[in-house]
Design a protein around this motif. Structure first.
Motif, short mmCIF file in Angstrom:
data_model
loop_
_atom_site.label_atom_id
_atom_site.label_comp_id
_atom_site.label_asym_id
_atom_site.label_seq_id
_atom_site.Cartn_x
_atom_site.Cartn_y
_atom_site.Cartn_z
N PRO A 200 4.20 6.04 -10.34
CA PRO A 200 2.86 6.02 -10.95
C PRO A 200 2.28 4.64 -11.22
O PRO A 200 1.10 4.40 -10.88
CB PRO A 200 3.09 6.79 -12.26
N LEU A 201 3.02 3.73 -11.83
CA LEU A 201 2.44 2.43 -12.17
C LEU A 201 2.06 1.60 -10.94
O LEU A 201 0.94 1.09 -10.86
CB LEU A 201 3.39 1.65 -13.09
N PRO A 202 2.96 1.42 -9.94
CA PRO A 202 2.53 0.69 -8.74
C PRO A 202 1.37 1.36 -8.01
O PRO A 202 0.52 0.68 -7.43
CB PRO A 202 3.80 0.70 -7.86
N ILE A 203 1.30 2.69 -8.05
CA ILE A 203 0.22 3.41 -7.38
C ILE A 203 -1.12 3.12 -8.06
O ILE A 203 -2.12 2.81 -7.41
CB ILE A 203 0.51 4.92 -7.38
N LEU A 204 -1.15 3.22 -9.38
CA LEU A 204 -2.37 2.91 -10.12
C LEU A 204 -2.77 1.45 -9.90
O LEU A 204 -3.95 1.14 -9.72
CB LEU A 204 -2.15 3.19 -11.62
N TRP A 205 -1.80 0.57 -9.90
CA TRP A 205 -2.06 -0.86 -9.73
C TRP A 205 -2.63 -1.15 -8.34
O TRP A 205 -3.56 -1.95 -8.20
CB TRP A 205 -0.77 -1.65 -9.95
N ALA A 206 -2.09 -0.49 -7.31
CA ALA A 206 -2.58 -0.71 -5.94
C ALA A 206 -4.02 -0.26 -5.81
O ALA A 206 -4.80 -0.86 -5.06
CB ALA A 206 -1.68 0.03 -4.94
N ASN A 207 -4.40 0.80 -6.52
CA ASN A 207 -5.79 1.23 -6.51
C ASN A 207 -6.69 0.21 -7.17
O ASN A 207 -7.80 -0.06 -6.71
CB ASN A 207 -5.93 2.59 -7.21
N ILE A 208 -6.22 -0.37 -8.27
CA ILE A 208 -7.00 -1.40 -8.96
C ILE A 208 -7.15 -2.65 -8.08
O ILE A 208 -8.20 -3.30 -8.06
CB ILE A 208 -6.33 -1.77 -10.30
N ARG A 209 -6.11 -2.97 -7.33
CA ARG A 209 -6.15 -4.13 -6.43
C ARG A 209 -7.12 -3.91 -5.26
O ARG A 209 -7.57 -4.88 -4.63
CB ARG A 209 -4.75 -4.40 -5.86
N GLY A 210 -7.40 -2.65 -4.93
CA GLY A 210 -8.34 -2.37 -3.84
C GLY A 210 -7.74 -2.52 -2.47
O GLY A 210 -8.47 -2.76 -1.49
N TRP A 211 -6.43 -2.36 -2.33
CA TRP A 211 -5.78 -2.50 -1.03
C TRP A 211 -6.09 -1.30 -0.13
O TRP A 211 -6.44 -0.22 -0.59
CB TRP A 211 -4.26 -2.64 -1.22
N SER A 212 -5.95 -1.51 1.18
CA SER A 212 -6.26 -0.48 2.16
C SER A 212 -5.21 0.63 2.14
O SER A 212 -4.16 0.53 1.50
CB SER A 212 -6.32 -1.08 3.57
N LYS A 213 -5.50 1.69 2.88
CA LYS A 213 -4.61 2.84 2.98
C LYS A 213 -3.20 2.43 3.43
O LYS A 213 -2.20 2.79 2.79
CB LYS A 213 -5.20 3.84 3.98
N HIS A 214 -3.10 1.65 4.49
CA HIS A 214 -1.78 1.26 5.00
C HIS A 214 -1.07 0.28 4.07
O HIS A 214 0.15 0.32 3.92
CB HIS A 214 -1.90 0.65 6.40
N GLU A 215 -1.85 -0.62 3.45
CA GLU A 215 -1.25 -1.56 2.49
C GLU A 215 -0.67 -0.81 1.30
O GLU A 215 0.46 -1.09 0.86
CB GLU A 215 -2.29 -2.58 2.03
N ARG A 216 -1.42 0.14 0.78
CA ARG A 216 -0.93 0.93 -0.36
C ARG A 216 0.27 1.76 0.04
O ARG A 216 1.26 1.85 -0.70
CB ARG A 216 -2.05 1.84 -0.89
N ARG A 217 0.20 2.38 1.20
CA ARG A 217 1.32 3.22 1.64
C ARG A 217 2.60 2.41 1.78
O ARG A 217 3.69 2.86 1.43
CB ARG A 217 0.97 3.90 2.97
N GLY A 218 2.49 1.19 2.30
CA GLY A 218 3.67 0.33 2.44
C GLY A 218 4.32 0.03 1.11
O GLY A 218 5.54 0.07 0.97
#
Length: 247
Positions: A149-167
């Motif tokens: 949960p925490l890295p997922i929420l953080w990645a959304n705040i960072r605005g990273w792309s689909k593949h960046e977040r998935r990685g």
């Protein structure tokens, strides 16, 4: 083992595997809400760790070429430091208070991110902040298999792309949860009965992960983000409901 236990075990494995294949996380968030109806936390948590590692391993080959490893390493370092702390907390943590606290946190942040329609690209703290989020995720992973949960929420705040977040989701969760499984096994926290439960859940996990990965490749960035936040919201509701329903 009763028929209901078998059915819910397979249902949880399918749901957890599908979500893991789709989003790169979520085995614990989906499966725990089902398995805790028929299994005690002492069996459900290590079973989640095993099924998470299985699901992540099965989908990794088809995802690997899209990952940006330079974004992942701060999370991994922080996570690997946090996992042993979370594992040590297993014996003393109150599971109901823990589930309620994490559930409320997930509900608040997933709702806020969904309602925010402006693209986010929050750069505060750089790699140090990324590592701190990984550290907190590692503690949650060692404690209850909830590294995501925490890295997922953080990645959304960072605005990273689909593949960046998935990685980040997949490599972080795989590393943290595999480490947590090894540490819990070495600490004697994994009962032998879990091996039999994992054998029953294994086919459902693989089938679910395969189906989820096929859906992932069909999603664009926006739809992927909506799916992730929707899954987080659902998982938060499940954790809150389970913690309240236990009283």
């Amino acid at each position: 083992m009763e028929t209901l236990t078998y059915v819910l075990l397979l249902l949880g494995a399918l749901a957890g595997g599908f979500v893991s294949g789709l989003a790169g996380f979520g085995t614990a968030l989906m499966a725990l809400g089902i398995w805790l109806y028929v299994l005690p936390p002492s069996l459900a948590v290590p079973l989640v760790l095993i099924c998470s590692v299985i699901a992540q391993t099965s989908t990794l080959p088809s995802m690997w070429k899209n990952f940006d490893l330079s974004l992942v390493w701060p999370f991994l370092i922080g996570g690997l430091i946090g996992v042993p702390l979370g594992t040590m907390m297993v014996a003393s943590a109150d599971p109901e208070v823990f589930k309620l606290s994490v559930g409320v946190l997930i509900l608040i942040f997933s709702t806020a991110l969904y309602l925010n329609k402006r693209p986010l690209a929050f750069k505060f703290g750089g790699r140090i902040a990324d590592g701190a989020i990984g550290f907190a995720g590692g503690i949650l992973g060692g404690l209850a298999g909830l590294s995501g949960p925490l890295p997922i929420l953080w990645a959304n705040i960072r605005g990273w792309s689909k593949h960046e977040r998935r990685g980040i989701f997949q490599l972080f969760n795989f590393t943290v949860l595999a480490t947590a499984l090894v540490l819990q096994t070495a600490s004697g926290l994994v009962a032998f009965k879990v091996v039999g439960l994992a054998a029953v859940a294994f086919p459902g996990t693989l089938i679910g992960a395969w189906a989820g990965a096929r859906v992932y490749h069909a999603l664009n960035d926006k739809h992927f983000g909506d799916v992730v936040l929707g899954l987080l919201f659902l998982s938060g509701l499940t954790l809150v409901w389970n913690s309240i329903g236990a009283h």
